[in-house]
Write a protein that holds these residues in place. Sequence first.
Motif, PDB file in Angstrom:
ATOM      1  N   TYR A   1       0.847  -1.245   0.009  1.00 15.01           N
ATOM      2  CA  TYR A   1      -0.141  -0.149   0.109  1.00 15.01           C
ATOM      3  C   TYR A   1       0.946   1.256   0.077  1.00 15.01           C
ATOM      4  O   TYR A   1       2.019   1.237   0.834  1.00 15.01           O
ATOM      5  CB  TYR A   1      -1.008   0.052   1.272  1.00 15.01           C
TER       6      TYR A   1
ATOM      7  N   SER B   1      -3.293   7.533  -3.568  1.00 15.25           N
ATOM      8  CA  SER B   1      -3.082   6.248  -2.577  1.00 15.25           C
ATOM      9  C   SER B   1      -3.441   5.029  -3.646  1.00 15.25           C
ATOM     10  O   SER B   1      -4.167   5.271  -4.551  1.00 15.25           O
ATOM     11  CB  SER B   1      -3.935   6.431  -1.386  1.00 15.25           C
TER      12      SER B   1
ATOM     13  N   ASP C   1      -2.583   0.465  -4.125  1.00 14.64           N
ATOM     14  CA  ASP C   1      -1.912  -0.755  -3.830  1.00 14.64           C
ATOM     15  C   ASP C   1      -1.096  -1.076  -5.310  1.00 14.64           C
ATOM     16  O   ASP C   1      -1.657  -0.851  -6.322  1.00 14.64           O
ATOM     17  CB  ASP C   1      -2.818  -2.053  -3.758  1.00 14.64           C
TER      18      ASP C   1
END
Length: 109
Positions: free
Chosen positions: A51, A67, A69
Amino acid sequence: MHEHDIEQIEWNDRVLHRHQYATETTINNGHSHNVQGTTTPVNNTIAHVHYYEGKTTFADGHVHGFSGDTGPAVHLSDGTHYHEFSGTTTFNNGHVHYYSGRTGRNISP
């Protein structure tokens, strides 16, 4: 003969590691931003992801959040690996930016 789920086999003694990343966003409204930081640490498993999150660099009077993954590890012959990542920044100042890149090789936390 027996089978193993390859995604559950662990390697490199489960050592925690993270990655640094840096890339530039697309140019929107006549400017771009840098996206950079360090991923969260995770154990070394074959199909792991990290992450990441942060704020872009300041440009044209504002910043954006980002943001996501990473993709799964891409293993290299020297025993290290990297991850690909991409996403869209938050909507600020009337627009978004897109970004994509590769992390650096794995580093200790």
